[in-house]
Design a protein around this motif. Structure first.
Motif, mmCIF file in Angstrom:
data_model
loop_
_atom_site.group_PDB
_atom_site.id
_atom_site.type_symbol
_atom_site.label_atom_id
_atom_site.label_comp_id
_atom_site.label_asym_id
_atom_site.label_seq_id
_atom_site.Cartn_x
_atom_site.Cartn_y
_atom_site.Cartn_z
ATOM 1 N N ASP A 98 -37.964 -104.246 -70.123
ATOM 2 C CA ASP A 98 -38.486 -105.006 -71.262
ATOM 3 C C ASP A 98 -39.239 -104.110 -72.243
ATOM 4 O OD1 ASP A 98 -37.379 -107.299 -70.189
ATOM 5 O OD2 ASP A 98 -39.274 -108.061 -69.383
ATOM 6 N N LEU A 99 -39.993 -103.150 -71.722
ATOM 7 C CA LEU A 99 -40.729 -102.220 -72.582
ATOM 8 C C LEU A 99 -39.776 -101.291 -73.332
ATOM 9 C CD1 LEU A 99 -43.373 -101.059 -73.645
ATOM 10 C CD2 LEU A 99 -43.494 -99.641 -71.571
ATOM 11 N N SER A 141 -36.634 -101.956 -74.171
ATOM 12 C CA SER A 141 -36.001 -102.773 -75.221
ATOM 13 C C SER A 141 -36.951 -103.023 -76.387
ATOM 14 C CB SER A 141 -35.525 -104.115 -74.644
ATOM 15 O OG SER A 141 -34.417 -103.932 -73.792
ATOM 16 N N ALA A 142 -38.197 -103.379 -76.083
ATOM 17 C CA ALA A 142 -39.182 -103.646 -77.143
ATOM 18 C C ALA A 142 -39.436 -102.401 -77.984
ATOM 19 C CB ALA A 142 -40.488 -104.155 -76.532
ATOM 20 N N THR A 143 -39.494 -101.239 -77.352
ATOM 21 C CA THR A 143 -39.730 -99.990 -78.080
ATOM 22 C C THR A 143 -38.534 -99.651 -78.966
ATOM 23 O OG1 THR A 143 -41.150 -99.237 -76.274
ATOM 24 C CG2 THR A 143 -40.380 -97.558 -77.819
ATOM 25 N N ILE A 173 -36.440 -101.841 -80.265
ATOM 26 C CA ILE A 173 -36.474 -102.810 -81.370
ATOM 27 C C ILE A 173 -37.511 -102.391 -82.414
ATOM 28 C CG2 ILE A 173 -37.128 -105.186 -81.967
ATOM 29 C CD1 ILE A 173 -35.822 -106.014 -79.247
ATOM 30 N N GLU A 174 -38.687 -101.983 -81.958
ATOM 31 C CA GLU A 174 -39.738 -101.549 -82.889
ATOM 32 C C GLU A 174 -39.268 -100.355 -83.718
ATOM 33 O OE1 GLU A 174 -44.062 -99.341 -82.740
ATOM 34 O OE2 GLU A 174 -43.516 -100.627 -81.052
ATOM 35 N N ASP A 182 -36.180 -101.778 -86.034
ATOM 36 C CA ASP A 182 -36.446 -102.854 -86.992
ATOM 37 C C ASP A 182 -37.727 -102.683 -87.801
ATOM 38 O OD1 ASP A 182 -34.254 -103.812 -85.614
ATOM 39 O OD2 ASP A 182 -35.223 -105.654 -84.910
ATOM 40 N N ILE A 185 -30.188 -104.935 -76.571
ATOM 41 C CA ILE A 185 -30.691 -105.109 -77.942
ATOM 42 C C ILE A 185 -29.703 -104.615 -79.014
ATOM 43 C CG2 ILE A 185 -33.088 -105.072 -77.192
ATOM 44 C CD1 ILE A 185 -31.818 -102.064 -79.042
#
Length: 177
Positions: free
Chosen positions: A53-54, A56-58, A60-61, A64, A92
């Motif tokens: 999850d981290l 993927s979030a990184t 995306i950041e 995007d 992602i």
């Protein structure tokens, strides 16, 4: 005025993120990119643990929010339980680019028979190309040497900034107009 070029670099390592190991792989990516590119670029840099999850979030950041045209990850591409970088990337991405992984594995097989255990991949999110590399600095350079000639043109096709390579070290490929 030239558009600001941002390139994301993420070292995915439980031990490096905890300060147990020095972050050598991420630094190897930055040094390699400095060798390849004449274009001035800003690096967006992170060292994070192997948490899907981290990761993927990184990604995306960086894609995007930071608007990185290229995001290079190191680590987490093997078969062990904690190696989840390809899954985080695939989750992602809008499109996967399997040719990158195929070429990186083919190149790595010239050096080690265990390259077949690696799950390097690449994908696209918006205007960002994401490339998952192994975590060993020598393998990072070998893999990037193999795939980087296609990277500037891929970013052109994504309507990203125009990357110019140092022709003495890395010759990018762009079709003749």
């Amino acid at each position: 005025m030239q558009e600001l070029i941002k390139i994301g670099v993420i070292n995915i390592s439980d031990r490096a993120s905890a300060g147990i190991y020095e972050d050598i792989p991420g630094k190897a990516v930055v040094e390699t990119l400095k060798d390849y590119l004449v274009s001035t670029f800003e690096t967006v840099y992170k060292v994070i643990p192997d948490e899907q999850d981290l990761i993927s979030a990184t990604l995306i950041e960086m894609a995007d929010v930071e608007n990185c045209c290229l995001i290079v990850t190191t680590g987490g591409t093997g078969p062990s339980k904690r190696d989840v970088t390809p899954e985080a990337t695939e989750a992602i991405c809008d499109k996967m680019m399997p040719g990158f992984g195929e070429l990186m594995r083919a190149e790595s097989l010239k050096y080690v028979p265990t390259a077949i255990l690696s799950r390097q991949t690449a994908g696209l999110r918006g205007k960002s190309l994401i490339i998952n590399l192994p975590g060993k600095p020598k393998a990072i350079r070998q893999c990037l040497d193999a795939v980087f000639p296609a990277v500037p043109y891929c970013i052109d096709l994504l309507e990203g900034p125009y990357l110019i390579c140092n022709q003495e070290i890395m010759k990018e490929f762009r079709p003749k107009q």
